[in-house]
Scaffold this active site. Structure first.
Site, short mmCIF file in Angstrom:
data_model
loop_
_atom_site.label_atom_id
_atom_site.label_comp_id
_atom_site.label_asym_id
_atom_site.label_seq_id
_atom_site.Cartn_x
_atom_site.Cartn_y
_atom_site.Cartn_z
N HIS A 101 35.62 58.22 30.06
CA HIS A 101 36.35 58.64 29.83
C HIS A 101 37.24 57.75 28.64
O HIS A 101 37.08 57.18 28.47
CB HIS A 101 37.14 59.75 29.91
N HIS A 103 39.82 58.26 25.72
CA HIS A 103 41.03 58.47 25.34
C HIS A 103 41.26 58.57 24.51
O HIS A 103 41.18 57.76 23.56
CB HIS A 103 42.00 58.29 25.62
#
Ligand code: AMP
Ligand code: ZN
Length: 139
Positions: A101, A103
Site C-alpha cells: 500500500h 500512504h
C-alpha cells in the site's frame, strides 16, 4: 490473487467495511483507519502482493501515477498545504499490513503528524566505499 488472512484482501472483497475514496481496475483507495492527518488515504492494489519487492513494475508505476493524480485533486479539496507519500516494506521499516500500500498523507501547516527521521551525517570515506560496492554489485 487473494490472501485469506490479509485485512486488505478482506476489505477488497467487501468482507470488512472501509471508506472508499476511489477505485479503478487495478486499485482501491480508502481512508486509513488510523489517520496521521485528516484525509490520510491508502492506495491498495486489488491483487495481493506483500510489498514493493513483490509488486510487478507495471503496478508500481501505476500506483505512483495514481498518487500524483489524487494528491493533485485532493490538495484543493482538503485544503492541505503539502503531501507525504509513504510506503513501508518490512516490519523493521514500519510495515504492519503485508499487502502493498502507498500512504497519501495530507500535511497541514502546524499539524503534528510527526513523520520524519533524525538526520545523521554522511561520512565521506564510507560514502565512497558504499558507491564502490554498489557499482560493483549492481548489474
Ligand atoms: P503500514 O504500517 O505502512 O503497513 O500501514 C498500514 C496502515 O493500514 C496503517 O496506517 C493502519 O492504520 C491502516 N489500517 C489497518 N487496518 C485498516 C483498516 N481496516 N482500514 C483502513 N486502514 C487500516
Ligand atoms: Zn492482501
Amino acid at each position: 490473487m487473494r490472501d485469506e488472512n490479509c485485512i486488505f484482501c478482506k476489505i477488497l472483497a467487501g468482507d470488512i467495511p472501509s471508506f472508499k475514496v476511489y477505485e479503478d481496475d487495478d486499485f482501491m483507495v480508502i481512508l486509513d483507519a488510523g489517520p496521521a492527518t485528516r484525509g490520510h488515504a491508502l492506495i491498495i492494489p486489488k491483487e495481493h502482493y506483500k510489498d514493493l519487492y513483490e509488486l510487478p513494475e507495471e503496478l508500481a508505476a501505476k500506483a505512483f501515477v495514481l498518487g500524483k493524480k489524487l494528491i493533485t485533486k485532493l490538495t484543493g479539496i482538503l485544503g492541505c498545504d503539502g503531501y507525504n507519500l509513504v510506503q513501508n516494506n518490512g516490519a523493521v521499516a514500519g510495515q504492519t499490513v503485508g499487502h502493498f500500500h502507498l500512504h497519501l498523507i495530507p500535511r497541514y501547516e502546524g499539524d503534528d503528524a510527526g513523520l520524519g527521521w533524525h538526520m545523521g551525517s554522511l561520512d565521506a570515506a564510507d560514502a565512497a566505499a558504499l558507491i564502490d560496492q554498489i557499482k560493483e554489485e549492481m548489474d
